[in-house]
Enzyme design. Structure first.
Site, short mmCIF file in Angstrom:
data_model
loop_
_atom_site.label_atom_id
_atom_site.label_comp_id
_atom_site.label_asym_id
_atom_site.label_seq_id
_atom_site.Cartn_x
_atom_site.Cartn_y
_atom_site.Cartn_z
N GLY A 224 0.81 -1.21 0.00
CA GLY A 224 0.00 0.00 0.00
C GLY A 224 0.85 1.26 0.00
O GLY A 224 1.90 1.33 -0.64
N SER A 225 0.41 2.25 0.77
CA SER A 225 1.03 3.57 0.71
C SER A 225 2.44 3.63 1.28
O SER A 225 3.14 4.62 1.07
CB SER A 225 0.15 4.60 1.40
#
Length: 503
Positions: A224-225
């Site tokens: 993810g981020s």
């Protein structure tokens, strides 16, 4: 000699030659493999009939024993004991009559006393007519950091939760903490009550939550981020942007070459990302998907992959614990004819914020932030600090090894600056430590399965100006809680960093 007798003689000679070849192969060429095979019953019984060395961690008064052998009143003579079972199970592994895992397996030759470094010790024991003892293995694990990681993760995900924490010393690569949940009790597997030990192993092996899996190195998920750290590093390293530049963003973005709402990238309601151009610091602090998706497409998959691989993706690096799963930045996809083709713009955009086919282990994400904390230099991670004699004399020490320069010092400094802003003014604020400059990044990765909660990630290091510890937290399941990398992972990372910095 008549023909039948000659034929029988030749046949017998061939059998004799085959027997000699087989015996020679087994005793000279294959002997080492057979002796090291954990499924060799004679070797397994011998392991329980001699005093095996200890697995230890820490120094001085803080030193703790993670595995040792004690006298047993049955015919195996010694029983393997794990004093802090669940906290260290994923690192020590276990020793049974049929198998070994973890450090018990990777350092078996030392612990069993058969390693070449213990040759003199064996000679002395032989001369004194004493049974030989195994050597000891000192790990790099910091007991305070391990305890902080275990307690914080367990209290966050609960007894039925799943996750992992890894902490690394950036300047050396020493692994200071490695926790995986759910855990198990290796004492139940080391029991001399073989039917009960086998029953326990089957129970653990059949458990859907996979307690025998070391999630720190064997589970890879969408980062993810937290992968935006890599994207930012690639953009700065390749001269696309600097940390104080404006970058393209926007409330939504239809990925190039696609139609339909399924291919629209948004920022999950973070209004600070809405302008068409925003400061790079805002893009990182507010974790703007559109900014990093556009950045990835501007870079192209080759440059983004090159940077990811410099941080360790698509390779193996941990040499003293196995097996490990390779973290992946995709090398391409297959077309309709089965030929490999490069990622298209839509796929590349998804990789910019850690989705599509990007996969990472907690150890890998800890390596990313450790390299940045070490001003761009990536060190090989390691768990074994020393090999010791049975009397705890140092026989061999692991020296830190530089793997490569992941990014330049200037790039590392700029990404660090962005990550500090993310802790002080952005989504990573739960990791803030009073009086300490912390660099961090949150991650909440979609699983790609409708109705399933996301994965939570957090990656950080501190102090930002002279990093002593880098931490990665991965939360796979947290029953009864809404998974968000910052809210759940941030306090865990903070607890581990504080445990190291308070020493």
């Amino acid at each position: 000699m008549n023909r039948p007798i000659r034929a029988v003689s030749i046949f017998c000679m061939l059998l004799f030659l085959a027997l000699m070849v087989n015996v020679t192969y087994l005793q000279f060429w294959h002997a080492k493999d057979l002796n090291e095979d954990p499924h060799n019953a004679r070797v397994a019984e011998a392991a329980f009939s001699r005093e095996r060395g200890a697995i230890i961690a820490g120094e001085g008064r803080d030193q703790v024993t993670l595995a040792r052998s004690r006298d047993s009143d049955d015919h195996y003579k010694y029983l393997r004991v794990y004093p802090k079972p669940k906290m260290y199970a994923n690192v020590t592994g276990f020793l049974t009559l049929g198998s070994q895992t973890g450090i018990e397996r990777s350092e078996n030759s030392v612990l069993s006393g058969e390693d070449d470094s213990l040759f003199v010790t064996r000679l002395v024991d032989l001369a004194q007519n004493q049974s030989s003892k195994g050597g000891n293995v000192l790990l790099t694990i910091d007991p305070k950091a391990q305890e902080a990681a275990y307690d914080a993760l367990l209290s966050t995900v609960g007894p039925d939760g799943e996750g992992s924490v890894v902490a690394i010393e950036p300047k050396t690569g020493r692994i200071l903490a490695m926790v995986s949940l759910p855990s198990y009790d290796p004492n139940l597997l080391a029991s001399h009550d073989i039917p009960e030990a086998q029953k326990e192993f089957k129970r653990l092996d059949d458990d859907d939550s996979e307690p025998l899996v070391n999630r720190a190195i064997q589970t890879r998920l969408f980062p993810g981020s937290t992968f935006k750290i890599v994207t930012a590093a690639a953009a700065i390293e390749n001269g696309l942007y600097n940390a104080d530049d404006m970058v393209p963003a926007g409330a939504t973005w239809q990925t190039p070459g696609t139609t339909g709402s399924n291919n629209v990238i948004d920022n999950e309601g973070r209004v600070g990302c809405n302008p068409e151009e925003i400061p790079f610091a805002t893009a990182m602090a507010q974790s703007c998907n559109t900014a990093f998706a556009k950045m990835a497409v501007e870079l192209g998959p080759e440059k983004l992959r090159e940077t990811a691989e410099k941080f360790g993706f698509n390779s193996d690096y941990l040499q003293d614990l196995s097996p490990q799963a390779q973290s992946v930045y995709p090398t391409g996809t297959e077309d309709s004819d089965g030929n490999e083709v490069e990622l298209n713009d839509a796929q590349t955009a998804q990789t910019g914020f850690g989705q599509f086919d990007v996969q990472a282990t907690p150890l890998q994400m800890a390596m990313v932030v450790a390299a940045l904390g070490n001003r761009g230099t990536l060190m090989r991670p390691y768990l074994v600090q020393e090999i010791q004699s049975p009397e705890y004399e140092t026989l061999d020490t692991t020296d830190p090894e530089e793997l490569r320069t992941a990014v330049s010092p200037s790039t590392a400094d700029q990404v660090t600056e962005l990550m500090v802003d993310t802790v002080e003014d952005g989504t990573a604020y739960p990791a803030a430590i009073p009086g300490v400059t912390v660099a961090g990044k949150t991650g909440t990765a979609q699983r790609g399965v409708p109705g399933k909660p996301p994965y939570g990630w957090f990656a950080s290091f501190a102090p930002a100006e002279d990093a002593q510890v880098a931490v990665a937290v991965m939360i796979q399941e947290a029953p009864g809680k809404e998974i968000a990398g910052g809210q759940l992972g941030g306090p865990i990372a903070k607890a581990v960093m504080e445990a190291i910095l308070d020493e």
